[in-house]
Design a protein around this motif. Sequence first.
Motif, PDB file in Angstrom:
ATOM      1  N   CYS A  26       0.819  -1.211   0.000  1.00 47.08           N
ATOM      2  CA  CYS A  26       0.000   0.000   0.000  1.00 47.08           C
ATOM      3  C   CYS A  26       0.851   1.259   0.000  1.00 47.08           C
ATOM      4  O   CYS A  26       0.477   2.262  -0.601  1.00 47.08           O
ATOM      5  CB  CYS A  26      -0.976  -0.009   1.166  1.00 47.08           C
ATOM      6  SG  CYS A  26      -0.251   0.201   2.802  1.00 47.08           S
ATOM      7  N   SER A  27       2.000   1.237   0.649  1.00 44.32           N
ATOM      8  CA  SER A  27       2.813   2.451   0.750  1.00 44.32           C
ATOM      9  C   SER A  27       3.437   2.845  -0.584  1.00 44.32           C
ATOM     10  O   SER A  27       3.844   3.989  -0.758  1.00 44.32           O
ATOM     11  CB  SER A  27       3.902   2.271   1.809  1.00 44.32           C
ATOM     12  OG  SER A  27       4.780   1.239   1.425  1.00 44.32           O
ATOM     13  N   LYS A  28       3.486   1.937  -1.544  1.00 43.02           N
ATOM     14  CA  LYS A  28       4.084   2.238  -2.842  1.00 43.02           C
ATOM     15  C   LYS A  28       3.040   2.486  -3.920  1.00 43.02           C
ATOM     16  O   LYS A  28       3.376   2.759  -5.057  1.00 43.02           O
ATOM     17  CB  LYS A  28       5.002   1.098  -3.261  1.00 43.02           C
ATOM     18  CG  LYS A  28       6.183   0.949  -2.339  1.00 43.02           C
ATOM     19  CD  LYS A  28       7.099  -0.149  -2.762  1.00 43.02           C
ATOM     20  CE  LYS A  28       8.203  -0.183  -1.731  1.00 43.02           C
ATOM     21  NZ  LYS A  28       9.145  -1.164  -1.853  1.00 43.02           N
ATOM     22  N   SER A  39      -1.979   7.583   5.372  1.00 38.94           N
ATOM     23  CA  SER A  39      -1.809   6.323   6.089  1.00 38.94           C
ATOM     24  C   SER A  39      -2.371   5.177   5.255  1.00 38.94           C
ATOM     25  O   SER A  39      -3.297   5.374   4.460  1.00 38.94           O
ATOM     26  CB  SER A  39      -2.552   6.363   7.423  1.00 38.94           C
ATOM     27  OG  SER A  39      -2.097   7.432   8.218  1.00 38.94           O
ATOM     28  N   CYS A  40      -1.810   3.992   5.477  1.00 39.44           N
ATOM     29  CA  CYS A  40      -2.346   2.806   4.809  1.00 39.44           C
ATOM     30  C   CYS A  40      -1.916   1.558   5.556  1.00 39.44           C
ATOM     31  O   CYS A  40      -0.985   1.582   6.365  1.00 39.44           O
ATOM     32  CB  CYS A  40      -1.910   2.737   3.349  1.00 39.44           C
ATOM     33  SG  CYS A  40      -0.160   2.386   3.086  1.00 39.44           S
ATOM     34  N   HIS A  51      -6.387   2.604   2.649  1.00 36.59           N
ATOM     35  CA  HIS A  51      -5.679   3.880   2.692  1.00 36.59           C
ATOM     36  C   HIS A  51      -6.617   4.884   3.347  1.00 36.59           C
ATOM     37  O   HIS A  51      -7.828   4.822   3.140  1.00 36.59           O
ATOM     38  CB  HIS A  51      -5.355   4.347   1.274  1.00 36.59           C
ATOM     39  CG  HIS A  51      -4.606   3.341   0.460  1.00 36.59           C
ATOM     40  ND1 HIS A  51      -3.274   3.474   0.167  1.00 36.59           N
ATOM     41  CD2 HIS A  51      -5.006   2.182  -0.124  1.00 36.59           C
ATOM     42  CE1 HIS A  51      -2.883   2.439  -0.567  1.00 36.59           C
ATOM     43  NE2 HIS A  51      -3.921   1.649  -0.757  1.00 36.59           N
ATOM     44  N   TRP A  52      -6.074   5.854   4.097  1.00 32.75           N
ATOM     45  CA  TRP A  52      -6.950   6.834   4.725  1.00 32.75           C
ATOM     46  C   TRP A  52      -6.227   8.115   5.110  1.00 32.75           C
ATOM     47  O   TRP A  52      -5.014   8.134   5.280  1.00 32.75           O
ATOM     48  CB  TRP A  52      -7.653   6.257   5.946  1.00 32.75           C
ATOM     49  CG  TRP A  52      -6.779   6.040   7.141  1.00 32.75           C
ATOM     50  CD1 TRP A  52      -6.531   6.935   8.152  1.00 32.75           C
ATOM     51  CD2 TRP A  52      -6.016   4.871   7.466  1.00 32.75           C
ATOM     52  NE1 TRP A  52      -5.682   6.381   9.083  1.00 32.75           N
ATOM     53  CE2 TRP A  52      -5.349   5.109   8.681  1.00 32.75           C
ATOM     54  CE3 TRP A  52      -5.838   3.635   6.842  1.00 32.75           C
ATOM     55  CZ2 TRP A  52      -4.516   4.175   9.277  1.00 32.75           C
ATOM     56  CZ3 TRP A  52      -5.008   2.694   7.432  1.00 32.75           C
ATOM     57  CH2 TRP A  52      -4.366   2.978   8.639  1.00 32.75           C
ATOM     58  N   TYR A  65     -10.443   1.882  -0.120  1.00 29.85           N
ATOM     59  CA  TYR A  65     -10.254   0.446   0.079  1.00 29.85           C
ATOM     60  C   TYR A  65     -10.039  -0.153  -1.302  1.00 29.85           C
ATOM     61  O   TYR A  65     -10.825   0.074  -2.221  1.00 29.85           O
ATOM     62  CB  TYR A  65     -11.491  -0.166   0.735  1.00 29.85           C
ATOM     63  CG  TYR A  65     -11.457  -1.681   0.735  1.00 29.85           C
ATOM     64  CD1 TYR A  65     -10.598  -2.368   1.580  1.00 29.85           C
ATOM     65  CD2 TYR A  65     -12.252  -2.410  -0.136  1.00 29.85           C
ATOM     66  CE1 TYR A  65     -10.538  -3.747   1.568  1.00 29.85           C
ATOM     67  CE2 TYR A  65     -12.201  -3.794  -0.152  1.00 29.85           C
ATOM     68  CZ  TYR A  65     -11.343  -4.454   0.691  1.00 29.85           C
ATOM     69  OH  TYR A  65     -11.274  -5.831   0.670  1.00 29.85           O
ATOM     70  N   ARG A  66      -8.958  -0.917  -1.457  1.00 30.64           N
ATOM     71  CA  ARG A  66      -8.667  -1.495  -2.766  1.00 30.64           C
ATOM     72  C   ARG A  66      -8.314  -2.965  -2.601  1.00 30.64           C
ATOM     73  O   ARG A  66      -7.664  -3.365  -1.633  1.00 30.64           O
ATOM     74  CB  ARG A  66      -7.617  -0.646  -3.438  1.00 30.64           C
ATOM     75  CG  ARG A  66      -6.328  -1.124  -3.695  1.00 30.64           C
ATOM     76  CD  ARG A  66      -5.380  -0.024  -4.241  1.00 30.64           C
ATOM     77  NE  ARG A  66      -4.174  -0.055  -3.471  1.00 30.64           N
ATOM     78  CZ  ARG A  66      -3.194  -0.919  -3.687  1.00 30.64           C
ATOM     79  NH1 ARG A  66      -3.260  -1.791  -4.645  1.00 30.64           N
ATOM     80  NH2 ARG A  66      -2.137  -0.914  -2.910  1.00 30.64           N
ATOM     81  N   ALA A  67      -8.785  -3.760  -3.561  1.00 30.23           N
ATOM     82  CA  ALA A  67      -8.557  -5.202  -3.499  1.00 30.23           C
ATOM     83  C   ALA A  67      -8.471  -5.795  -4.898  1.00 30.23           C
ATOM     84  O   ALA A  67      -9.101  -5.288  -5.827  1.00 30.23           O
ATOM     85  CB  ALA A  67      -9.692  -5.882  -2.728  1.00 30.23           C
ATOM     86  N   ASN A  68      -7.701  -6.861  -5.015  1.00 25.86           N
ATOM     87  CA  ASN A  68      -7.665  -7.593  -6.270  1.00 25.86           C
ATOM     88  C   ASN A  68      -9.036  -8.214  -6.496  1.00 25.86           C
ATOM     89  O   ASN A  68      -9.629  -8.776  -5.578  1.00 25.86           O
ATOM     90  CB  ASN A  68      -6.599  -8.685  -6.232  1.00 25.86           C
ATOM     91  CG  ASN A  68      -5.194  -8.122  -6.246  1.00 25.86           C
ATOM     92  OD1 ASN A  68      -4.991  -6.939  -6.446  1.00 25.86           O
ATOM     93  ND2 ASN A  68      -4.216  -8.976  -6.027  1.00 25.86           N
ATOM     94  N   GLN A  69      -9.538  -8.098  -7.732  1.00 25.18           N
ATOM     95  CA  GLN A  69     -10.864  -8.634  -8.034  1.00 25.18           C
ATOM     96  C   GLN A  69     -11.031  -8.725  -9.548  1.00 25.18           C
ATOM     97  O   GLN A  69     -10.454  -7.927 -10.287  1.00 25.18           O
ATOM     98  CB  GLN A  69     -11.953  -7.750  -7.433  1.00 25.18           C
ATOM     99  CG  GLN A  69     -13.370  -8.250  -7.573  1.00 25.18           C
ATOM    100  CD  GLN A  69     -13.562  -9.650  -7.052  1.00 25.18           C
ATOM    101  OE1 GLN A  69     -13.267 -10.620  -7.749  1.00 25.18           O
ATOM    102  NE2 GLN A  69     -14.052  -9.796  -5.831  1.00 25.18           N
TER     103      GLN A  69
END
Length: 188
Positions: A26-28, A39-40, A51-52, A65-69
């Motif tokens: 998430c940081s990249k 922040s993440c 991430h927020w 909010y992110r996710a593989n899908q």
Amino acid sequence: MAITSTPALFISILLSLVLISSAQSCSKYTFPGNQAFNSCIDLPFLQANLHWNYIPSTRTVHIAYRANQTSTGWIAWAINPNGTGMVGSQALVAFHNSNGSLTAYPTPITSYTTSLRPGALSFRVSNISATYADNQMSIFAVLGPLQNGTAVNHVWQAGNSVINDIPSNHATTGPNIQSMGTLNFLSG
């Protein structure tokens, strides 16, 4: 015998490296449109990240909010203000609807047989939207003011299909039942 197992070992290691590199930290990660989050956290299940930006003066939080899908699946992220787990959660859900456009909306989770239909949450939600690119679905929203402080119980979920513009049930084993935790929007 060692010679025949060497190619299998090499393929296994190569596949592991490809999977690890595709699960970007998430940081990249850089969001399109110059959206930035202070922040993440890499969530431990379902290849997801949160991430927020928390704004103390208004007790609001801007989340991504992110996710593989796959393009035929759905994702959801929720805060449970009164307990842990799914029931009682106040969720944000995203998926491609029957006309092919991406949709995102809030939905309260009132039971294990919930239908994930749009509904009001116990806190304010604004600026909700979603994106889909490179087999990753993301939900964006501003939540709050949050009444229970900055520490929250949260859950996240994913399912494989959407029927008649309603997300179908998710798996009830493995990572799908482990995808919950606590989070403090101030300290991470």
